[in-house]
Design an enzyme around this catalytic site. Structure first.
Site, PDB file in Angstrom:
ATOM      1  N   MET A 192      24.257   9.343   3.022  1.00 32.97           N
ATOM      2  CA  MET A 192      24.186  10.568   3.750  1.00 32.97           C
ATOM      3  C   MET A 192      24.383  10.405   5.200  1.00 32.97           C
ATOM      4  SD  MET A 192      23.917  13.731   3.221  1.00 32.97           S
ATOM      5  CE  MET A 192      22.875  14.395   1.747  1.00 32.97           C
ATOM      6  N   LYS A 248     -17.662  -1.254   5.129  1.00 30.81           N
ATOM      7  CA  LYS A 248     -17.958  -2.284   4.010  1.00 30.81           C
ATOM      8  C   LYS A 248     -19.333  -2.134   3.624  1.00 30.81           C
ATOM      9  CE  LYS A 248     -17.578  -7.252   3.188  1.00 30.81           C
ATOM     10  NZ  LYS A 248     -17.242  -8.442   3.885  1.00 30.81           N
ATOM     11  N   GLU A 292       0.859  -1.201  -0.068  1.00 32.46           N
ATOM     12  CA  GLU A 292       0.096  -0.019   0.038  1.00 32.46           C
ATOM     13  C   GLU A 292       0.718   1.064  -0.024  1.00 32.46           C
ATOM     14  OE1 GLU A 292      -2.517  -3.123   1.824  1.00 32.46           O
ATOM     15  OE2 GLU A 292      -0.491  -2.714   1.937  1.00 32.46           O
ATOM     16  N   PHE A 314     -11.899  -7.401  13.580  1.00 34.50           N
ATOM     17  CA  PHE A 314     -10.916  -7.767  12.571  1.00 34.50           C
ATOM     18  C   PHE A 314     -10.169  -6.720  11.842  1.00 34.50           C
ATOM     19  CE2 PHE A 314      -9.173 -10.224   9.344  1.00 34.50           C
ATOM     20  CZ  PHE A 314      -7.775 -10.615   9.647  1.00 34.50           C
ATOM     21  N   GLN A 315      -8.967  -6.409  11.936  1.00 37.19           N
ATOM     22  CA  GLN A 315      -8.338  -5.381  10.814  1.00 37.19           C
ATOM     23  C   GLN A 315      -9.355  -4.143  10.839  1.00 37.19           C
ATOM     24  OE1 GLN A 315      -8.270  -7.301   6.860  1.00 37.19           O
ATOM     25  NE2 GLN A 315      -6.187  -7.801   7.492  1.00 37.19           N
TER      26      GLN A 315
END
Length: 565
Positions: free
Chosen positions: A471, A162, A50, A112-113
């Protein structure tokens, strides 16, 4: 017409002109994915992470000058977007981030999630929404796009449970968007413009600092006209590169921590400083208290919060840079600053070694970048990661037009280079896109190579392989007595890695191989990885140490015998 929430989302994207979405599916967004085949006008590109999708949307937006879009599922899918969202926020990139969430009856119950992604992203977005009714989706998308693309652009986030995707509602697209208290196009203050014009007309040593806002507002022609009428030299911030061609007579390059010696000293000695679409931040200005405290500061920015934030502003012009520059140009008189320009030119000549391409036998990043710039024509699009290679790219590549350099400025996100280049190539399919990669940053998001292969995106990835986090190593060398801790990196065989993905891999170990490798990469119809085995411990010069003033710019400790600029 009644439709499901999922269909309303996709119809809304089409109304907004969004033709591509970078996404990764998951349980709560499956109702939306189920409807993609019915809306072929919206191309879905399956990324491998993602964060990569978010950076791809960012790169797409910068390359195209249009709204970029990314999609993720709930929980970890949404939280994986946070770095990309913050990156877009820091650099004012117009982006739309869509996430799904658990069903409405499960919100706040640690299902969940589930993650409170609206709460998590609130500090790093221009605005965000939790849409609880399908009937609100269309207006929400219209308003979100309006906010993302107007005034100071930035990311907007929409979270949709959802069951809202499956709920039916009438699709009603708003003819217009009006938001109380939100001034998308603030009017210019004529009195403030005249005050600024008086400072500019009275200046003997003026400079312009052109930032990202010049590009975001499509004000590059107005910048050129203003600079030429007034005879004022133009300096750029990192993200402002490309707002004026580097070969223009009034262009004096980038200022800041790794800006040119002459740019930093011009900024330190100017009597009037005109900032245009820049944040007046620490990387550009150095120690604020000692950034030319006697100069008059004229600052054009559409965001009034930037005026006086870090340094005192004497003429604060709130407004779109394109409109403000046009108005200011009509007010100022024709002018030249011959002596001032000669002083800067002499400084540049005396310190030409300051950004020299090393002349020794070792393959240097500077040499590679010079050749990439010179072998390609001016239409090439450059995407970089963050670190030494980014600063060398800013110093040594030729930028002739806006949207040519795509890089992470404010957040400094390692791993930006691969997915952002992917997005840029999607936005500009006919352009040659080169991604200048650090060997460390490349490994953070290299999984998007698979996306490039799937989509046949011919990005050319030049890995500056020095075996270090360059760096950080440079700082440990200069400021921590050579105490190298956790900066040496073992690398995979990048050529074999390329072959594993079905990509052409080229290893380059000497200067005489560079041009052929670049031409071979350009001629290849697919993505290419070039493993440039560069010197291990090169340092970026000039440098303004952290906490120092621009006038304290440090050059290379040893002056090279031969220089190439």
């Amino acid at each position: 017409m009644r439709m499901s929430g999922a269909d309303i989302v996709l119809e809304s994207l089409k109304r907004l002109g969004i033709d591509t979405i970078f996404g990764y599916p998951g349980g709560v967004v499956l109702p939306l994915y189920d409807r993609f085949p019915a809306h072929p006008e919206v191309r879905h590109i399956l990324v491998r992470h993602e964060q990569g999708g978010g950076h791809a949307a960012d790169g797409y937006a910068r390359a195209k000058g249009a709204l970029g879009c990314a999609l993720a599922t709930s929980g970890p899918g949404a939280t994986n977007l946070v770095t990309a969202i913050t990156n877009a926020m820091m650099d004012s990139v117009p982006t739309l981030f869509i996430t799904g969430n658990v069903a409405r009856n499960l919100l706040g119950k640690d299902g969940f999630q589930e993650a409170d992604i609206t709460g998590i992203t609130m500090p790093v977005v221009k605005h965000n929404y939790l849409v609880m009714r399908a009937e609100d989706i269309a207006y929400t998308f219209a308003e979100a796009a309006y906010i993302a693309t107007t005034n100071r652009p930035g990311p907007v986030h929409i979270d949709i449970p959802k069951d809202v995707f499956t709920e039916e509602a009438e699709f009603i697209w708003p003819e217009s968007v009006s938001i109380r208290g939100y001034d998308a196009f603030p009017p210019l203050d004529e009195a403030m413009l005249r005050q600024a014009a008086s400072y500019i007309d009275g200046a003997e040593r003026p400079i312009i600092i052109a930032g990202h806002g010049v590009i975001l507002s499509s004000a590059w022609d107005e910048l050129k006209t203003f600079a030429e009428k007034t005879g004022i030299p133009v300096l750029n911030t990192l993200l402002g590169l490309g707002s004026i061609s580097t070969d223009h007579a009034l262009a004096y390059g980038m200022l800041g921590m790794h800006g040119s010696y002459e740019a930093n000293h011009a900024a330190s000695n100017a009597d009037v400083i005109i900032g245009i679409g820049n944040r007046m931040d620490d990387r550009a200005l150095g120690r604020f208290a000692d950034f030319n405290p006697t100069a008059k500061i004229v600052h054009i920015d559409i965001d009034p919060a930037e005026h006086g934030k870090n340094i005192e502003t004497h003429a604060a012009i709130v407004g779109d840079a394109k409109q403000a520059l046009a108005a200011l140009t009509s007010m100022v008189r024709q002018n030249t600053h011959v002596e001032w320009l000669r002083w800067i030119d002499d400084l540049r000549a005396e310190h030409s070694f300051s950004m020299a391409v090393p002349s020794g036998p070792e393959l240097s990043v500077q040499h590679v970048l010079k050749r990439i710039s010179e072998v390609n024509d001016d239409s090439v699009v450059i995407v970089t990661g963050v670190g030494q290679h980014q600063m060398w790219a800013a110093q040594h590549l030729k930028f002739t037009h806006p949207h040519q350099l795509i890089t992470s400025g404010g957040l400094g996100t390692m791993g930006f280079e691969v997915p952002a280049a992917l997005g840029a190539q999607v936005a500009r399919p006919d352009a040659t896109v080169w991604s200048i990669c650090g060997d460390g940053g490349f490994q953070m998001t290299l999984q998007e190579l698979a996306t490039m292969v799937d989509e046949n995106l011919p990005v050319k990835m030049a890995i500056m392989n020095n075996g270090y986090l360059g760096m950080v190593r440079q700082w440990q060398e200069l400021f921590y007595a050579d105490n190298y801790v956790s900066v040496a990196m073992s690398q995979p065989d990048f050529v074999k890695l390329a072959e594993a993905y079905g990509i052409l891999g080229i290893r380059v170990e000497s200067k005489d191989q560079v041009d052929d490798a670049i031409r071979t990469a350009n001629a290849h119809p697919g993505p290419v990885i070039l493993d440039f085995r560069v010197e291990a411990e090169g340092n970026v010069w000039p440098m303004v140490p952290a906490g120092a003033a621009l006038k304290e710019t440090v050059e290379a400790p040893e002056r090279p015998q031969e220089v190439a600029r």
